[in-house]
Design an enzyme around this catalytic site. Structure first.
Site, PDB file in Angstrom:
ATOM      1  N   LYS A  51      18.041  32.065  27.791  1.00 23.36           N
ATOM      2  CA  LYS A  51      18.694  31.069  26.942  1.00 23.36           C
ATOM      3  C   LYS A  51      17.869  29.795  26.817  1.00 23.36           C
ATOM      4  O   LYS A  51      17.849  29.167  25.765  1.00 23.36           O
ATOM      5  CB  LYS A  51      20.086  30.719  27.483  1.00 23.36           C
ATOM      6  N   LYS A  96      23.599  45.842  23.580  1.00 24.96           N
ATOM      7  CA  LYS A  96      25.048  45.768  23.729  1.00 24.96           C
ATOM      8  C   LYS A  96      25.676  45.068  22.517  1.00 24.96           C
ATOM      9  O   LYS A  96      25.098  44.113  21.996  1.00 24.96           O
ATOM     10  CB  LYS A  96      25.339  44.969  25.009  1.00 24.96           C
ATOM     11  N   LYS A 121      29.241  39.227  20.991  1.00 24.22           N
ATOM     12  CA  LYS A 121      29.956  38.282  20.142  1.00 24.22           C
ATOM     13  C   LYS A 121      29.030  37.206  19.607  1.00 24.22           C
ATOM     14  O   LYS A 121      29.385  36.484  18.693  1.00 24.22           O
ATOM     15  CB  LYS A 121      31.165  37.686  20.867  1.00 24.22           C
TER      16      LYS A 121
END
Ligand code: TRP
Length: 337
Positions: free
Chosen positions: A116, A199, A202
């Site tokens: 991140k 995966k 969201k």
């Protein structure tokens, strides 16, 4: 005779994006069952969400929406503790104390932080670095036994365990329960419709990769129709060579409770097109009641607000007990009540 107290199970979702079919089949659907066997705490971690930039209106909306989705999926606020992280200030308070026992080196090694932070350029928020400590606080505050988390969160749970063991050693062996990862007996790992090796997420930048719990029937059908499938045309279960087909079969199995092999047999002689259409219909039927119930609760939030207030009060009572114990053992002077 009283049964022995139930083990504490705790899990949370970050309202940094809309919940997906993957969240439903991989987590929410299970929670609805687990709440009967465990002392469950489920919450939305808004303080974690703000470690990356959030639009205030969207953050508020998604936080409410996530909790409405939980309830619509069968999580029952009368059978578990349901709340919003920032409503329980003990989370941030214990995090500060844990900060004083966490090493820079430990946090620098967290792979999620490394991933991140590269996206943040020169100005990396301290909160992003400290994210796992707040997560440890979430868990340790409730003397949690079991934490159902995905692969990507296991490193954070390992850090939580290290911190608990370290502080128990420093202060008192019974300070914190050392939590374990919980692997649910059934649980599906749903992959992106556009990249079946990643995966379903969201926060995927490609909205076609994920089916959101708020998607309309038509949006769901379109996305599944466009799902990436594999070369060849035979419907067989081969995760290595046919990950796209495997993903659609997994979705069907998770919704219907059937074995993948059984589903494969029923597709003998059929094409990918059939598989997609039928998977889409199953998903449409599964998500429709959840979407409708969620929308109903979001229209007028009074009921939701009342439930969340009750949840936060009950969580806070439990959290305060742990926090006080920690403050006391560390030598902080407790405020007299
Ligand atoms: N970091 C978790 C995730 O992104 C969310 C989370 C925050 C969490 N606190 C938690 C999960 C405590 C389990 C327990 O999925």
């Amino acid at each position: 005779m009283n049964a022995s107290p139930k083990e504490v199970m705790l899990s949370a979702v970050t309202p940094s994006g809309l919940l997906t079919l993957g969240n439903y089949l991989g987590a929410l659907k299970n929670w609805a069952h687990l709440q009967n066997d465990y002392d469950c705490l489920f919450f939305a971690v808004d303080l974690h969400a703000i470690t990356t930039k959030q639009d205030p209106k969207e953050l508020r909306d998604r936080t409410y929406r996530a909790l409405a989705n939980y309830i619509a999926a069968g999580v029952d606020p009368d059978h578990c503790t349901l709340f919003i992280q920032s409503h329980v200030p003990e989370h941030a308070e214990l995090a500060w104390i844990l900060n004083c026992h966490t090493y820079m080196g430990e946090l620098s090694r967290m792979t999620q932080y490394k991933d991140k932070s590269t996206k943040e350029g020169q100005s990396i928020p301290v909160g992003l670095f400290d994210y796992p400590v707040l997560m440890a606080s979430d868990i340790l505050l409730y003397q949690t036994n079991l934490v159902p988390v995905g692969e990507d969160q296991k490193q954070h749970l390992e850090l939580t365990r290290d911190l608990a063991i370290r502080m128990n050693h420093h202060f008192d062996e019974d300070l914190f329960q050392v939590p374990e990862v919980f692997i649910p007996p059934v649980g599906a790992r749903i992959m992106s419709l556009q990249d079946p090796l990643a995966k379903m997420s969201k926060s995927d930048s490609d909205p076609h990769g994920s089916v959101y719990l708020s998607d309309s029937d038509d949006q769901i059908r379109k996305k599944i129709k466009r799902a990436v499938t594999d070369s060849g045309s035979e419907i067989i279960d081969d995760e290595q060579n046919k990950p796209g087909v495997h993903n659609l079969l997994t979705i069907q199995a998770a919704i219907t409770g059937k074995k993948i092999s059984e589903i494969v047999t029923s597709y003998a002689g059929k094409q990918y097109g059939h598989l997609k259409v039928e998977t889409a219909e199953l998903v449409v039927q599964a998500l429709k009641p959840i979407r409708e119930k969620s929308e109903e609760m979001l229209k007028d939030k009074t009921t939701l607000d009342t439930l969340l207030k009750k949840g936060a009060e009950s969580a806070s009572k439990r959290a305060a007990k742990t926090l006080k114990k920690v403050q006391d053992r560390m030598g902080l002077v407790l405020k007299k009540s």
